[in-house]
Design a protein around this motif. Structure first.
Motif, PDB file in Angstrom:
ATOM      1  N   ARG A  77       0.831  -1.209   0.000  1.00 62.13           N
ATOM      2  CA  ARG A  77       0.000   0.000   0.000  1.00 62.13           C
ATOM      3  C   ARG A  77       0.860   1.251   0.000  1.00 62.13           C
ATOM      4  N   GLY A  78       1.966   1.222   0.716  1.00 68.74           N
ATOM      5  CA  GLY A  78       2.851   2.380   0.714  1.00 68.74           C
ATOM      6  C   GLY A  78       3.445   2.644  -0.657  1.00 68.74           C
ATOM      7  N   VAL A  79       3.900   1.593  -1.335  1.00 69.73           N
ATOM      8  CA  VAL A  79       4.463   1.751  -2.680  1.00 69.73           C
ATOM      9  C   VAL A  79       3.373   2.211  -3.645  1.00 69.73           C
ATOM     10  N   TRP A  80       2.181   1.656  -3.502  1.00 67.47           N
ATOM     11  CA  TRP A  80       1.053   2.047  -4.354  1.00 67.47           C
ATOM     12  C   TRP A  80       0.685   3.507  -4.139  1.00 67.47           C
ATOM     13  N   LEU A  81       0.639   3.943  -2.882  1.00 63.22           N
ATOM     14  CA  LEU A  81       0.298   5.338  -2.595  1.00 63.22           C
ATOM     15  C   LEU A  81       1.296   6.287  -3.243  1.00 63.22           C
ATOM     16  N   ALA A  85      -1.509   5.436  -6.755  1.00 66.03           N
ATOM     17  CA  ALA A  85      -2.818   5.839  -6.229  1.00 66.03           C
ATOM     18  C   ALA A  85      -3.244   7.185  -6.804  1.00 66.03           C
ATOM     19  N   SER A  86      -4.525   7.314  -7.058  1.00 65.30           N
ATOM     20  CA  SER A  86      -5.053   8.597  -7.515  1.00 65.30           C
ATOM     21  C   SER A  86      -5.050   9.591  -6.352  1.00 65.30           C
ATOM     22  N   LYS A  92      -8.528  10.125   0.590  1.00 65.31           N
ATOM     23  CA  LYS A  92      -9.368   9.250   1.413  1.00 65.31           C
ATOM     24  C   LYS A  92      -8.569   8.594   2.535  1.00 65.31           C
ATOM     25  N   LEU A  93      -7.345   8.192   2.218  1.00 70.21           N
ATOM     26  CA  LEU A  93      -6.541   7.472   3.199  1.00 70.21           C
ATOM     27  C   LEU A  93      -5.758   8.383   4.126  1.00 70.21           C
TER      28      LEU A  93
END
Length: 215
Positions: A77-81, A85-86, A92-93
């Protein structure tokens, strides 16, 4: 695998965690929502890893292994953020926790979708993403079993945990820690912060499976 070799791994892993946490504790992410939120996700991954290691030290193997999934997911999730991530999902997060914000966040992407978006993101490091994908393909079913109290932990509770299994799980967890240390350093926006990570990789390569050193 001998008990002596496992104990040596645990001793060296304790030193490895200390080195990583000392480095990460000195880092400050770029003061923007995307970087701040990704950094928090990385910290969560490191916390899961340290908690799992402490559980292993006390012989609480099922609970320790159950933390492998949230440790891994928090890193993804950190790499995606950071890379995929949009802005909508970053917002949102990163908003304060409430019943409404929790509901919106729970409607988010699953792990498989995050990996797909990372694989398509031009800025995402292909080598890191490939390692994250490989980890999932190899370990996902077992991680789910331990997380949900399935066959793996029930069976091992009856038969015991061989040293080789613990050895492998600890080394795999260390690999995720090493990748997380890279992420946290990148999030500072200061290339010089990668040099301590390179040194950590070299110093503690004996507690890591094959992990590509940061360029």
């Amino acid at each position: 695998m001998t008990e002596k070799a496992l104990n040596h791994l645990l001793d060296r892993t304790a030193e490895f965690h200390e080195a990583v946490h000392q480095h990460v504790g000195e880092l400050l992410p770029v003061p923007e929502p995307r970087f701040l939120t990704a950094f928090q996700s990385g910290l969560l991954s490191l916390e899961h890893a340290l908690s799992a290691f402490m559980l292993f030290q006390h012989g609480l193997c099922p609970s320790a292994i159950a933390l492998a999934r949230p440790q891994y997911e928090s890193l993804v999730r950190g790499v995606w953020l950071l890379h995929a991530a949009s802005d909508l999902w970053v917002n949102k997060l990163s908003e304060p926790l409430s019943l409404e914000s929790a509901k919106r966040a729970n409607e988010g992407l699953g792990l498989a979708d995050m990996l797909k978006e990372l694989e398509a993101a031009p800025s995402a490091p292909a080598g890191i993403v490939a390692q994250l994908r490989e980890y999932k393909e190899v370990a996902w079913k077992a991680m789910n079993s331990y997380t949900h109290g399935g066959l793996h932990p029930i069976s091992r509770t009856l038969t015991g945990y061989p040293p080789q299994l613990i050895y492998d799980v600890v080394r795999n967890s260390n690999a995720v820690v090493a990748l997380t240390a890279q992420l946290q350093s990148v999030l500072t926006g200061q290339p010089a912060n990668m040099e301590p990570v390179r040194q950590i990789h070299e110093t503690y390569k004996d507690v890591l499976p094959i992990v590509h050193s940061p360029a």
